[in-house]
Design a protein around this motif. Structure first.
Motif, PDB file in Angstrom:
ATOM      1  N   SER A 196       0.642  -1.358  -0.110  1.00 19.50           N
ATOM      2  CA  SER A 196      -0.113   0.051  -0.025  1.00 19.50           C
ATOM      3  C   SER A 196       0.964   1.348  -0.007  1.00 19.50           C
ATOM      4  O   SER A 196       1.967   1.249   0.547  1.00 19.50           O
ATOM      5  CB  SER A 196      -0.998  -0.053   1.287  1.00 19.50           C
ATOM      6  N   LEU A 197       0.319   2.214  -0.549  1.00 22.85           N
ATOM      7  CA  LEU A 197       0.987   3.481  -0.612  1.00 22.85           C
ATOM      8  C   LEU A 197       0.818   4.415   0.492  1.00 22.85           C
ATOM      9  O   LEU A 197      -0.331   4.504   0.917  1.00 22.85           O
ATOM     10  CB  LEU A 197       0.824   4.236  -1.938  1.00 22.85           C
ATOM     11  N   ARG A 198       1.712   4.699   1.327  1.00 24.10           N
ATOM     12  CA  ARG A 198       1.502   5.728   2.383  1.00 24.10           C
ATOM     13  C   ARG A 198       2.024   6.891   1.928  1.00 24.10           C
ATOM     14  O   ARG A 198       3.157   7.064   1.446  1.00 24.10           O
ATOM     15  CB  ARG A 198       2.165   5.378   3.610  1.00 24.10           C
ATOM     16  N   LEU A 199       1.108   8.271   2.063  1.00 19.99           N
ATOM     17  CA  LEU A 199       1.463   9.421   1.468  1.00 19.99           C
ATOM     18  C   LEU A 199       1.510  10.443   2.482  1.00 19.99           C
ATOM     19  O   LEU A 199       0.432  10.567   3.382  1.00 19.99           O
ATOM     20  CB  LEU A 199       0.217   9.720   0.383  1.00 19.99           C
ATOM     21  N   GLY A 200       2.529  11.194   2.717  1.00 15.55           N
ATOM     22  CA  GLY A 200       2.743  12.404   3.745  1.00 15.55           C
ATOM     23  C   GLY A 200       2.753  13.702   3.056  1.00 15.55           C
ATOM     24  O   GLY A 200       3.216  13.648   1.813  1.00 15.55           O
ATOM     25  N   LEU A 201       1.866  14.509   3.492  1.00 10.61           N
ATOM     26  CA  LEU A 201       1.849  15.773   3.011  1.00 10.61           C
ATOM     27  C   LEU A 201       2.458  16.929   3.612  1.00 10.61           C
ATOM     28  O   LEU A 201       2.493  16.941   4.930  1.00 10.61           O
ATOM     29  CB  LEU A 201       0.456  16.207   2.636  1.00 10.61           C
ATOM     30  N   ALA A 202       3.124  17.792   2.915  1.00  4.58           N
ATOM     31  CA  ALA A 202       3.599  19.052   3.807  1.00  4.58           C
ATOM     32  C   ALA A 202       3.512  20.203   2.529  1.00  4.58           C
ATOM     33  O   ALA A 202       3.199  20.123   1.547  1.00  4.58           O
ATOM     34  CB  ALA A 202       5.177  18.800   3.908  1.00  4.58           C
ATOM     35  N   GLY A 203       3.952  21.236   3.204  1.00  3.55           N
ATOM     36  CA  GLY A 203       3.885  22.648   2.522  1.00  3.55           C
ATOM     37  C   GLY A 203       2.639  22.708   1.473  1.00  3.55           C
ATOM     38  O   GLY A 203       1.445  22.764   1.982  1.00  3.55           O
ATOM     39  N   GLU A 204       2.637  22.954   0.245  1.00  3.56           N
ATOM     40  CA  GLU A 204       1.756  22.908  -0.709  1.00  3.56           C
ATOM     41  C   GLU A 204       0.804  22.251  -0.623  1.00  3.56           C
ATOM     42  O   GLU A 204      -0.546  22.421  -0.784  1.00  3.56           O
ATOM     43  CB  GLU A 204       2.202  23.675  -1.851  1.00  3.56           C
TER      44      GLU A 204
END
Length: 150
Positions: free
Chosen positions: A85-93
Motif C-alpha cells: 500500500s502507498l502511504r502518503l505524507g503531505l507538507a507545504g503546498e
C-alpha cells in the motif's frame, strides 16, 4: 467529480494500541488532488537506481510537498500480504491544498476502528473482515508512479 478514497490502512486493527490515537478519521479527497500529490511526491527513502545518488535524493525530498513510502498491506491479524500500500505524507503546498481544495468529506471512523479491533482481539476474525471498508485499487494513469517505484 472523480474522487479517491484514501484507505484506512491497518488503523482499525491497531486502534487504541498507541497513545495519542484517540480519534480515527476517514478522509475522502478528490482524485485530482491525490494524483497531484503523487505527481509531486518523492520517495521517503533513497532508492538506488531510481535516484542519481543520495545527495540528489536529499535535495528532491527536501523540496517535495509530498512523500511516499510503500508499506506491506496487512490482514486482520497484521500479517503482511503479498501486495503493498502507498502511504502518503503531505507538507507545504500539498498540505494546504489538501485542507483547502481536495477534501471532500471527513468522517469519524473511531467507533468502527474500535469495533474491528475488538473483534480481532476477541477472535472474531471473519466478523472483523466483514467490517473493513472496501478499498479497491486506485487506477493510476500511465507514468504517474514511475518516479515512486523502485
Amino acid at each position: 467529480m472523480d474522487q479517491a478514497v484514501l484507505p484506512l490502512d491497518d488503523v482499525p486493527l491497531r486502534a487504541g494500541a498507541e497513545e495519542g490515537q484517540e480519534v480515527v478519521l476517514a478522509v475522502e479527497i478528490t482524485r485530482e488532488g491525490f494524483e497531484w500529490a503523487l505527481e509531486h511526491a518523492c520517495l521517503a527513502h533513497h532508492e538506488r537506481g531510481l535516484h542519481a545518488d543520495r545527495a540528489a535524493w536529499k535535495r528532491r525530498v527536501k523540496r517535495a510537498p509530498a512523500r511516499v513510502q510503500w508499506d506491506p498491506e496487512r490482514d486482520v491479524q497484521l500479517r503482511p500480504l503479498a501486495h503493498r500500500s502507498l502511504r502518503l505524507g503531505l507538507a507545504g503546498e500539498a498540505a494546504r491544498r489538501y485542507a483547502d481544495e481536495w477534501t471532500v468529506s471527513v468522517a469519524d471512523a473511531t467507533a468502527l476502528a474500535h469495533e474491528i479491533h475488538g473483534q480481532v482481539r476477541g477472535g472474531g476474525l471473519e466478523a472483523a473482515r466483514r467490517l473493513l471498508p472496501h478499498e479497491p485499487p486506485h487506477p493510476a494513469p500511465d507514468g504517474l508512479l514511475d518516479h515512486l517505484r523502485p
